[in-house]
Design a protein around this motif. Structure first.
Motif, mmCIF file in Angstrom:
data_model
loop_
_atom_site.group_PDB
_atom_site.id
_atom_site.type_symbol
_atom_site.label_atom_id
_atom_site.label_comp_id
_atom_site.label_asym_id
_atom_site.label_seq_id
_atom_site.Cartn_x
_atom_site.Cartn_y
_atom_site.Cartn_z
ATOM 1 N N MET A 158 9.425 7.102 -4.581
ATOM 2 C CA MET A 158 9.369 7.665 -3.231
ATOM 3 C C MET A 158 10.757 7.595 -2.582
ATOM 4 O O MET A 158 11.224 8.546 -1.954
ATOM 5 C CB MET A 158 8.370 6.821 -2.413
ATOM 6 N N ALA A 159 11.416 6.448 -2.756
ATOM 7 C CA ALA A 159 12.753 6.271 -2.174
ATOM 8 C C ALA A 159 13.731 7.261 -2.814
ATOM 9 O O ALA A 159 14.528 7.894 -2.119
ATOM 10 C CB ALA A 159 13.229 4.834 -2.380
ATOM 11 N N GLN A 160 13.627 7.407 -4.133
ATOM 12 C CA GLN A 160 14.556 8.304 -4.838
ATOM 13 C C GLN A 160 14.379 9.752 -4.364
ATOM 14 O O GLN A 160 15.348 10.458 -4.123
ATOM 15 C CB GLN A 160 14.331 8.196 -6.345
ATOM 16 N N GLU A 161 13.103 10.158 -4.226
ATOM 17 C CA GLU A 161 12.821 11.529 -3.766
ATOM 18 C C GLU A 161 13.475 11.806 -2.411
ATOM 19 O O GLU A 161 13.927 12.897 -2.137
ATOM 20 C CB GLU A 161 11.310 11.719 -3.602
ATOM 21 N N ARG A 162 13.503 10.766 -1.571
ATOM 22 C CA ARG A 162 14.054 10.955 -0.221
ATOM 23 C C ARG A 162 15.534 10.634 -0.142
ATOM 24 O O ARG A 162 16.131 10.709 0.934
ATOM 25 C CB ARG A 162 13.299 10.071 0.766
ATOM 26 N N GLY A 163 16.111 10.217 -1.253
ATOM 27 C CA GLY A 163 17.550 9.922 -1.279
ATOM 28 C C GLY A 163 17.916 8.687 -0.490
ATOM 29 O O GLY A 163 19.029 8.565 0.036
ATOM 30 N N LEU B 189 13.996 1.419 -13.655
ATOM 31 C CA LEU B 189 13.463 2.471 -12.777
ATOM 32 C C LEU B 189 14.648 3.106 -12.047
ATOM 33 O O LEU B 189 15.403 2.394 -11.362
ATOM 34 C CB LEU B 189 12.496 1.867 -11.749
ATOM 35 N N PRO B 190 14.806 4.441 -12.146
ATOM 36 C CA PRO B 190 16.021 5.049 -11.574
ATOM 37 C C PRO B 190 16.115 4.910 -10.054
ATOM 38 O O PRO B 190 17.201 4.952 -9.500
ATOM 39 C CB PRO B 190 15.907 6.526 -11.985
ATOM 40 N N GLY B 191 14.976 4.710 -9.381
ATOM 41 C CA GLY B 191 15.011 4.625 -7.915
ATOM 42 C C GLY B 191 15.400 3.259 -7.372
ATOM 43 O O GLY B 191 15.678 3.115 -6.179
ATOM 44 N N VAL B 192 15.394 2.247 -8.231
ATOM 45 C CA VAL B 192 15.755 0.891 -7.754
ATOM 46 C C VAL B 192 17.273 0.830 -7.595
ATOM 47 O O VAL B 192 18.013 1.017 -8.553
ATOM 48 C CB VAL B 192 15.257 -0.204 -8.734
ATOM 49 N N THR B 193 17.726 0.573 -6.355
ATOM 50 C CA THR B 193 19.176 0.606 -6.114
ATOM 51 C C THR B 193 19.780 -0.790 -5.922
ATOM 52 O O THR B 193 20.990 -0.946 -5.965
ATOM 53 C CB THR B 193 19.498 1.493 -4.894
ATOM 54 N N SER B 194 18.931 -1.796 -5.661
ATOM 55 C CA SER B 194 19.459 -3.165 -5.583
ATOM 56 C C SER B 194 18.345 -4.165 -5.899
ATOM 57 O O SER B 194 17.151 -3.854 -5.738
ATOM 58 C CB SER B 194 20.043 -3.461 -4.200
ATOM 59 N N ILE B 195 18.757 -5.338 -6.350
ATOM 60 C CA ILE B 195 17.799 -6.409 -6.690
ATOM 61 C C ILE B 195 18.395 -7.743 -6.249
ATOM 62 O O ILE B 195 19.568 -8.021 -6.529
ATOM 63 C CB ILE B 195 17.533 -6.478 -8.220
ATOM 64 N N SER B 196 17.589 -8.559 -5.567
ATOM 65 C CA SER B 196 18.004 -9.949 -5.312
ATOM 66 C C SER B 196 17.263 -10.830 -6.311
ATOM 67 O O SER B 196 16.062 -10.655 -6.536
ATOM 68 C CB SER B 196 17.652 -10.364 -3.873
ATOM 69 N N VAL B 197 17.987 -11.767 -6.920
ATOM 70 C CA VAL B 197 17.375 -12.592 -7.964
ATOM 71 C C VAL B 197 18.016 -13.979 -7.908
ATOM 72 O O VAL B 197 19.243 -14.103 -7.889
ATOM 73 C CB VAL B 197 17.514 -11.917 -9.364
ATOM 74 N N ASP C 96 0.870 -1.172 0.000
ATOM 75 C CA ASP C 96 0.000 0.000 0.000
ATOM 76 C C ASP C 96 0.916 1.234 0.000
ATOM 77 O O ASP C 96 1.592 1.525 0.990
ATOM 78 C CB ASP C 96 -0.868 -0.069 1.275
ATOM 79 N N VAL C 97 0.927 1.951 -1.124
ATOM 80 C CA VAL C 97 1.912 3.030 -1.315
ATOM 81 C C VAL C 97 1.775 4.100 -0.232
ATOM 82 O O VAL C 97 2.782 4.532 0.357
ATOM 83 C CB VAL C 97 1.757 3.653 -2.721
#
Ligand SMILES: Cc1ncc(COP(=O)(O)O)c(C=O)c1O
Length: 499
Positions: free
Chosen positions: A254-259, A290-298, A218-219
């Motif tokens: 949202m994460a990107q906006e807040r750094g 997406l520029p705000g995604v800083t890590s991914i587990s796969v 829920d955003v």
């Protein structure tokens, strides 16, 4: 245990912290403790019987044999054990667990594995091939997930380790770069238990945020949970319980906006969703595009079709990754550094993983994804057609289902009796099937639906029956004393290690 329902309901409304205090005091009262110990002993005995099926048929080795046993005889015993266990997963009776499993493909992976059974990626001077394999796995996976030049990563032993590594990296990054003294993680309730493990292991508070009616993050609720201490937001693509994709574009923005950081947990979906998108399915963005995604587990050892023991943790840049790395300069054992939690690492899983990615290729992944999604759709429609059942959320191939009218855990129990190994979930009560290539074989999906229909009919006609794990799940859902349930789970782990 043994508490009246009205008392349970009353306790269920109390604050968890108060409950935990009451629980501790109650357990310290002699008669309560005694009764609980007796109950535990009985449950442990039952567990032991069902978890140790080989005691009668095979020797138990509590100590070394005096002289080494004949090698052929050892292998024969191991083959016998393998044969006893293989038929169930091979015929598609498991949820997830074995994701490819075609005998010829397994033989190929075993050959790749055995070529590197002696190698250790901690020693690249001896095995430069191991670092070739690792770096190429990271590159191929990063490329699949929208990574550009700067995207980098590491190979871990599995999804949980990838998540633990990333959360440790965010903690140290936030302290160092953001001046946050007590970094926190914010995740939807449905994000994997590995985030709780990271919280416990590394002392990073985890704020769990309820999901919406579709079981997606829920955003607005996530926004409200963010504070000046938040180091990282988390979303899943797809989530383990209900197989749905969180709104990663909104959350990562949202994460990107807040750094701050944003981690996409694509352990389960990372090797399916990109190919689904190529096949024309409507898949929202979830990766490095997406520029705000800083890590991914796969996880390569799930839908990457590698054997167990490998996963990739990817970072948008090497600065963030450096907080995961370990280096020490003053140890008498010499200058020492290692990228992940392990010191020595097994080269076999890495080599076999590399071989799997190359053998599959884009075409292999596209075809596999198409089969899985088509089978998932058939199973989902089939479940929706069974009276008294409903599917949770809007899943593609990890399909959770529940019932408003019948005990879903008793239905799961009857499926277990028919040979199926499904995943029991709770909050709300439901069960899921994670569709793999095993279920795409002829007749497997139909057999699953037939067995499920029969199980539902049986429970409808015998609603009073409660067998197997059904009462345990029922108890876990209603019991306000979470510590008792947690103690039980730890007993289960103790039983696993008993000879
Ligand atoms: C979404 C998700 N994240 C993390 C994990 C943990 O992976 P592993 O069991 O390989 O540690 C899983 C496992 O199913 C998962 O589905």
């Amino acid at each position: 245990m043994g508490l009246k329902e009205s008392t349970l309901k009353m306790l269920g409304r109390l604050n968890p912290k108060i409950l935990s205090t009451i629980e501790k005091s109650a357990q310290s009262i002699g008669p309560v403790r005694k009764k609980m110990d007796a109950e535990f002993e009985k449950i442990t005995e039952d567990m032991e019987k069902s978890m140790k099926p080989y005691r009668e048929r095979f020797d138990t080795h509590k100590c070394f044999p005096e002289a080494g046993r004949d090698r052929e005889e050892i292998l024969r015993e191991m083959e016998e054990l393998r044969d006893l266990e293989r038929s169930r997963w091979e015929a598609g009776y498991a949820s997830g667990a074995v994701y490819h499993g075609d005998p010829e493909f397994v033989d190929f992976l075993n050959r790749a594995y055995s070529l590197h059974s002696q190698s250790n990626p901690l020693h690249p001077d001896l095995w430069p091939s191991a670092s070739k394999f690792e770096s190429e796995i990271i590159s191929m996976t990063g490329n699949m997930l929208g990574g550009r030049d700067q995207v980098c990563g590491a190979i871990s032993s599995g999804g949980t380790e990838s998540i633990l590594l990333a959360m440790k990296a965010y903690r140290d990054w936030a302290i160092d770069k953001k001046g946050i003294t007590n970094p926190e993680m914010v995740a939807p309730t449905t994000a994997h238990a590995a985030f709780d493990k990271a919280s416990q292991y590394f002392n990073i508070p985890l704020i769990r945020v309820p999901v919406d009616d579709d079981f997606k993050a829920d955003v607005e609720a996530m926004r409200n949970a963010v504070t000046k201490n938040t180091a990282v937001l988390i979303g899943s693509a797809v989530s383990f319980p209900h197989g749905v994709i969180d709104p990663i574009p909104e959350l990562s923005e949202m994460a990107q906006e807040r750094g701050i950081g944003f981690h996409t947990d694509a352990c389960l979906g990372g090797f399916v969703l990109p190919w689904a998108k190529n096949l024309g399915y409507d898949i929202p963005d979830f990766d490095f595009s997406l520029p705000g995604v800083t890590s991914i587990s796969v996880d390569t050892h799930k839908y990457g079709y590698a054997p167990k023991g490998s996963s990739v943790i990817l970072y948008r840049n090497s600065d963030l990754r450096s907080y995961q790395f370990f280096a020490i300069t003053e140890w008498p054992g010499g200058l020492y550094c290692s990228p992940t939690f392990a010191g020595s690492r097994p080269g076999g899983p890495v080599a076999a993983c590399w071989a799997a990615l190359l053998a599959m290729g884009e075409k292999g992944y596209l075809d596999a994804t198409q089969h899985i999604l088509e089978t998932g759709e058939r199973i989902r429609i089939g479940i929706e057609g069974i009276e008294d059942l409903h599917v949770l959320g809007d899943p593609l191939w990890v399909i959770a289902f529940g019932s408003e009218t019948l005990d879903i855990y008793q239905i799961m129990e009857l499926m277990t009796q028919k040979g199926w190994s499904l995943n029991g979930l709770h909050h709300p009560p439901c069960v899921h099937l994670c569709v793999t290539l095993r279920h795409t074989e002829d007749g497997v999906a139909e057999k699953f639906l037939k067995d499920l229909k029969e199980s539902v009919e049986h429970v409808r006609n015998h609603p009073e029956e409660k067998t197997g794990s059904a009462p345990v799940y029922g108890m876990a859902a209603t019991l306000p004393f979470r510590g008792v349930v947690s103690d039980l789970l730890k007993k289960y782990l103790e039983v696993l290690y008993k000879t």
